[in-house]
Design an enzyme around this catalytic site. Structure first.
Site, PDB file in Angstrom:
ATOM      1  N   ASN A 209     112.961  45.455  61.535  1.00 46.82           N
ATOM      2  CA  ASN A 209     111.726  45.920  61.085  1.00 46.82           C
ATOM      3  C   ASN A 209     111.449  44.932  59.868  1.00 46.82           C
ATOM      4  O   ASN A 209     112.016  45.201  58.887  1.00 46.82           O
ATOM      5  CB  ASN A 209     111.987  47.280  60.409  1.00 46.82           C
ATOM      6  CG  ASN A 209     110.531  47.900  59.842  1.00 46.82           C
ATOM      7  OD1 ASN A 209     109.672  47.502  60.041  1.00 46.82           O
ATOM      8  ND2 ASN A 209     110.956  48.923  59.011  1.00 46.82           N
ATOM      9  N   TRP A 210     110.501  44.059  60.155  1.00 48.43           N
ATOM     10  CA  TRP A 210     110.067  43.177  59.096  1.00 48.43           C
ATOM     11  C   TRP A 210     109.233  43.599  58.040  1.00 48.43           C
ATOM     12  O   TRP A 210     108.863  42.885  57.157  1.00 48.43           O
ATOM     13  CB  TRP A 210     109.377  41.782  59.791  1.00 48.43           C
ATOM     14  CG  TRP A 210     110.144  41.143  60.727  1.00 48.43           C
ATOM     15  CD1 TRP A 210     111.510  41.161  60.475  1.00 48.43           C
ATOM     16  CD2 TRP A 210     109.707  40.061  61.453  1.00 48.43           C
ATOM     17  NE1 TRP A 210     112.016  40.239  61.438  1.00 48.43           N
ATOM     18  CE2 TRP A 210     110.972  39.277  62.233  1.00 48.43           C
ATOM     19  CE3 TRP A 210     108.576  39.408  61.826  1.00 48.43           C
ATOM     20  CZ2 TRP A 210     110.863  38.400  63.110  1.00 48.43           C
ATOM     21  CZ3 TRP A 210     108.576  38.292  62.655  1.00 48.43           C
ATOM     22  CH2 TRP A 210     109.744  37.835  63.327  1.00 48.43           C
ATOM     23  N   LYS A 211     108.603  44.697  58.189  1.00 47.39           N
ATOM     24  CA  LYS A 211     107.888  45.540  57.313  1.00 47.39           C
ATOM     25  C   LYS A 211     106.410  44.437  56.817  1.00 47.39           C
ATOM     26  O   LYS A 211     106.194  43.840  57.784  1.00 47.39           O
ATOM     27  CB  LYS A 211     108.572  45.701  55.781  1.00 47.39           C
ATOM     28  CG  LYS A 211     109.780  46.564  56.109  1.00 47.39           C
ATOM     29  CD  LYS A 211     110.521  46.989  54.682  1.00 47.39           C
ATOM     30  CE  LYS A 211     111.658  47.818  55.405  1.00 47.39           C
ATOM     31  NZ  LYS A 211     112.313  48.617  54.375  1.00 47.39           N
TER      32      LYS A 211
ATOM     33  N   HIS B 211     108.273  56.021  59.060  1.00 43.96           N
ATOM     34  CA  HIS B 211     108.943  55.400  58.121  1.00 43.96           C
ATOM     35  C   HIS B 211     108.921  55.988  56.588  1.00 43.96           C
ATOM     36  O   HIS B 211     108.006  56.312  56.397  1.00 43.96           O
ATOM     37  CB  HIS B 211     108.974  53.862  58.279  1.00 43.96           C
ATOM     38  CG  HIS B 211     109.883  53.151  57.448  1.00 43.96           C
ATOM     39  ND1 HIS B 211     109.655  52.986  55.997  1.00 43.96           N
ATOM     40  CD2 HIS B 211     110.904  52.557  57.744  1.00 43.96           C
ATOM     41  CE1 HIS B 211     110.962  52.205  55.590  1.00 43.96           C
ATOM     42  NE2 HIS B 211     111.509  51.939  56.693  1.00 43.96           N
TER      43      HIS B 211
ATOM     44  N   GLU C 114     108.417  54.659  53.902  1.00 44.89           N
ATOM     45  CA  GLU C 114     107.459  53.797  53.332  1.00 44.89           C
ATOM     46  C   GLU C 114     106.093  54.477  53.577  1.00 44.89           C
ATOM     47  O   GLU C 114     105.161  54.582  52.756  1.00 44.89           O
ATOM     48  CB  GLU C 114     107.624  52.749  53.344  1.00 44.89           C
ATOM     49  CG  GLU C 114     108.953  51.819  52.753  1.00 44.89           C
ATOM     50  CD  GLU C 114     109.364  50.674  53.267  1.00 44.89           C
ATOM     51  OE1 GLU C 114     110.457  50.142  52.622  1.00 44.89           O
ATOM     52  OE2 GLU C 114     108.632  50.000  54.101  1.00 44.89           O
TER      53      GLU C 114
ATOM     54  N   GLU D  31     117.203  57.141  58.361  1.00 44.70           N
ATOM     55  CA  GLU D  31     117.224  56.103  57.238  1.00 44.70           C
ATOM     56  C   GLU D  31     117.201  57.052  55.945  1.00 44.70           C
ATOM     57  O   GLU D  31     116.161  57.389  55.327  1.00 44.70           O
ATOM     58  CB  GLU D  31     116.187  55.095  57.327  1.00 44.70           C
ATOM     59  CG  GLU D  31     116.116  54.465  58.296  1.00 44.70           C
ATOM     60  CD  GLU D  31     115.000  52.876  58.176  1.00 44.70           C
ATOM     61  OE1 GLU D  31     115.465  51.956  58.062  1.00 44.70           O
ATOM     62  OE2 GLU D  31     113.844  53.408  57.647  1.00 44.70           O
TER      63      GLU D  31
ATOM     64  N   GLY E 186     116.589  49.219  51.056  1.00 42.57           N
ATOM     65  CA  GLY E 186     116.311  48.126  50.359  1.00 42.57           C
ATOM     66  C   GLY E 186     116.965  48.289  49.255  1.00 42.57           C
ATOM     67  O   GLY E 186     116.681  47.456  48.017  1.00 42.57           O
TER      68      GLY E 186
ATOM     69  N   SER F  80     120.107  49.102  54.621  1.00 45.50           N
ATOM     70  CA  SER F  80     121.078  48.156  54.282  1.00 45.50           C
ATOM     71  C   SER F  80     122.055  47.836  55.513  1.00 45.50           C
ATOM     72  O   SER F  80     123.227  47.610  55.228  1.00 45.50           O
ATOM     73  CB  SER F  80     121.721  48.541  52.886  1.00 45.50           C
ATOM     74  OG  SER F  80     120.563  48.739  51.922  1.00 45.50           O
TER      75      SER F  80
ATOM     76  N   GLY G  52     116.180  46.149  58.011  1.00 41.41           N
ATOM     77  CA  GLY G  52     115.087  45.644  57.368  1.00 41.41           C
ATOM     78  C   GLY G  52     115.434  43.946  56.890  1.00 41.41           C
ATOM     79  O   GLY G  52     115.325  43.102  57.712  1.00 41.41           O
TER      80      GLY G  52
END
Length: 250
Positions: A9-11, A94, A96, A166, A172, A212, A233
């Site tokens: 998941n590159w965000k 997600h 975020e 998650e 992160g 992580s 990530g």
């Protein structure tokens, strides 16, 4: 037998040129079988992602979509357009998206239905905050997210879908739930699916751990009975790191 997944998941990272360079760096190095490798990229990179991965054993994912196929929804991404582009998955729910964009469980359920209708598969995210874990409410919170996300989804469609657990406190931050903590919650999720559907459906759903995940801990996480892979990530953005994750069985 559930096929393991390593999903990047590159965000909000990488541009189309960087996406092409990444895919050229991993070309011919992904496992042909035994593991399903996925990259989830920002919308602006998806054309490059689908184009340059078409001859590779790499599945593709969008990081979000809307729940309508078309209309006056400025700035949103159509699930129908994603399907037409050849995307395989869409990541939804997600933390975020929930935190910064106020997405609700109802939104996520609508998106899951729209994704399935358009012949793609959802990767449904769930997870608790540190406060919820420390107050003993983590299981109630996470299973509630799952119950709301899958409302109205058939057992056949859910069996093909993916869930990603998650814990928010491990995204992160460099902190990782222990393999035992991750297994405990993933098992709870699988039991919840069994109670909502049946044991056979629950056994087919692939459940990932995210937070992580990196080459140093992926084997231990993957050794657990209910953990079927990782939603990764930062460690997915470097070609060598992603290859090490995808080839964890070697």
């Amino acid at each position: 037998m559930r096929t393991p997944i390593i999903a990047g998941n590159w965000k909000m990272n990488k541009n189309p040129q960087e996406t092409q360079e990444f895919l050229e760096a991993i070309k011919g190095k992904l496992p042909e079988s035994g593991v399903e490798a996925i990259i989830g990229a920002p919308a602006i990179d998806l054309n490059a992602l689908t184009w340059f991965s078409k001859d590779e054993p790499l599945k593709t994912a969008a990081e979000n979509c809307y729940f309508e196929d078309a209309g006056a929804f400025t700035g949103e991404t159509s699930p129908k357009a994603l399907s037409d582009m050849g995307l395989d998955y869409v990541i939804i729910g997600h933390s975020e998206r929930r935190q910064y964009f106020a997405e609700t469980d109802e939104d996520i359920n609508k998106k899951a239905h729209a994704i399935l209708k358009n012949n793609m598969l959802p990767i449904i995210c769930c997870g608790e905050t540190l406060e919820q874990r420390e107050s003993g409410k983590a299981e109630e919170w996470v299973t509630g997210q799952i119950e709301n996300a899958v409302k109205g989804i058939s057992d056949d469609d859910l069996a093909k879908s993916v869930v990603a657990y998650e814990p928010i406190w491990a995204i992160g931050t460099g902190k990782t739930a222990t393999a035992d903590q991750a297994q405990e919650m993933v098992h709870v999720i699988r039991e919840k699916i069994a109670s909502l559907y049946d044991a056979d459906t629950a056994d087919k759903v692939r459940i990932l751990y995210g937070g992580s995940v990196k080459p140093a801990n992926v084997k231990e996480l993957m050794s657990k009975e209910d953990i079927d892979g990782g939603l990764v990530g930062g460690a997915s953005m470097d070609p060598e790191s992603f290859l090490a994750l995808a080839n964890f069985q070697k």
